[in-house]
Design a protein around this motif. Structure first.
Motif, short mmCIF file in Angstrom:
data_model
loop_
_atom_site.label_atom_id
_atom_site.label_comp_id
_atom_site.label_asym_id
_atom_site.label_seq_id
_atom_site.Cartn_x
_atom_site.Cartn_y
_atom_site.Cartn_z
N ALA A 196 0.83 -1.19 0.00
CA ALA A 196 0.00 0.00 0.00
C ALA A 196 0.88 1.25 0.00
O ALA A 196 2.02 1.23 0.46
CB ALA A 196 -0.91 0.00 1.23
N LEU A 197 0.33 2.33 -0.51
CA LEU A 197 1.06 3.59 -0.60
C LEU A 197 1.68 3.99 0.74
O LEU A 197 2.85 4.40 0.80
CB LEU A 197 0.12 4.71 -1.10
CG LEU A 197 0.74 6.09 -1.24
CD1 LEU A 197 1.86 6.10 -2.28
CD2 LEU A 197 -0.35 7.10 -1.61
N ALA A 198 0.92 3.87 1.82
CA ALA A 198 1.41 4.29 3.14
C ALA A 198 2.63 3.49 3.59
O ALA A 198 3.38 3.95 4.46
CB ALA A 198 0.30 4.16 4.17
N ASP A 199 2.86 2.32 3.00
CA ASP A 199 3.98 1.47 3.41
C ASP A 199 5.23 1.64 2.55
O ASP A 199 6.28 1.07 2.86
CB ASP A 199 3.55 -0.01 3.38
CG ASP A 199 2.43 -0.29 4.36
OD1 ASP A 199 2.41 0.34 5.44
OD2 ASP A 199 1.56 -1.13 4.03
N ILE A 200 5.14 2.42 1.47
CA ILE A 200 6.26 2.52 0.54
C ILE A 200 7.43 3.30 1.14
O ILE A 200 8.57 2.84 1.11
CB ILE A 200 5.82 3.09 -0.82
CG1 ILE A 200 4.89 2.07 -1.50
CG2 ILE A 200 7.02 3.41 -1.70
CD1 ILE A 200 4.28 2.54 -2.81
N ALA A 201 7.19 4.49 1.68
CA ALA A 201 8.30 5.28 2.25
C ALA A 201 8.98 4.53 3.40
O ALA A 201 10.22 4.46 3.43
CB ALA A 201 7.82 6.66 2.69
N PRO A 202 8.24 3.94 4.35
CA PRO A 202 8.92 3.17 5.40
C PRO A 202 9.76 2.02 4.84
O PRO A 202 10.87 1.76 5.33
CB PRO A 202 7.78 2.65 6.27
CG PRO A 202 6.66 3.64 6.07
CD PRO A 202 6.79 4.07 4.63
N LEU A 203 9.26 1.35 3.79
CA LEU A 203 10.02 0.27 3.16
C LEU A 203 11.31 0.82 2.54
O LEU A 203 12.40 0.26 2.74
CB LEU A 203 9.17 -0.41 2.08
CG LEU A 203 9.89 -1.40 1.17
CD1 LEU A 203 10.42 -2.59 1.97
CD2 LEU A 203 8.97 -1.85 0.05
N LEU A 204 11.21 1.92 1.80
CA LEU A 204 12.40 2.51 1.17
C LEU A 204 13.41 2.97 2.22
O LEU A 204 14.62 2.78 2.05
CB LEU A 204 12.01 3.66 0.26
CG LEU A 204 11.14 3.28 -0.95
CD1 LEU A 204 10.70 4.54 -1.72
CD2 LEU A 204 11.85 2.30 -1.87
#
Length: 189
Positions: A175-183
């Motif tokens: 999900a979009l909300a999880d992309i920055a934390p993953l990166l």
């Protein structure tokens, strides 16, 4: 995968809000080069730079011909030009024909970045209304890079992330909300 050297992010329809979420969530300590290709009207790229700069802990600039790729900086493909990364990590701008109805094209940027960074590249495909980015993401994975795709069910326009999944698959589909934390996890590991 070793610590990434660069991130490339592509989006189209719904992309401004998606970019605000991703770029706004990136840790200010990131030292990776971050390149963004967003399909936009020709008069809106400087506005997009301003919008993203307001939410970003990292500097946000428009990429320019023959300038060096900068670490720790978000660099946007200028409107009306394909953005390419040369092997010496300088930018080249092209007015070659549109690819997937777009200039700048995500595929063009992804392909050149894949050749420059190979296994140290992370490609990210966000919301969008066509298949641009799918072939480029496949090339990133072929050369050992990592693929992150926004979940189509979570995207404002699911066609682009779905095309990326169909063509390239993904190492992470979130999900979009999880992309920055993953990166952040990938880049600061």
């Amino acid at each position: 995968m070793s610590t990434p050297a660069a991130l490339v992010i592509g989006c189209s329809a719904g992309g401004v809000d998606a970019l605000k979420a991703v770029i706004g969530g990136l840790d200010g300590r990131l030292r990776q080069a971050i390149l963004v290709c967003c399909h936009s009207r020709s008069d809106s790229m400087s506005l997009l730079c301003e919008v993203l700069a307001r939410v970003s802990a990292l500097p946000v600039v428009e990429a320019a011909e023959r300038h060096s790729v900068q670490s720790g900086v978000v660099q946007l493909a200028p409107s009306g030009y394909h953005l390419l990364v040369e092997n010496d990590l300088h930018f080249a701008l092209s007015i070659d024909p549109r690819v997937n109805y777009a200039r700048p094209s995500i595929d063009v940027m992804f392909h050149s970045a894949a050749e420059a960074w190979r296994e140290t590249l992370v490609g990210v495909v966000l919301t969008g209304g066509n298949a641009d980015g799918a072939d480029g993401l496949r090339r990133i994975r072929q050369l050992g890079g990592l693929a992150v795709v926004q979940s189509p069910a979570d995207a404002e326009a699911p066609a682009m992330p779905q095309a990326a999944l169909d063509a390239a698959g993904a190492d992470h589909c979130v999900a979009l909300a999880d992309i920055a934390p993953l990166l952040n996890r990938l880049c600061l590991a």
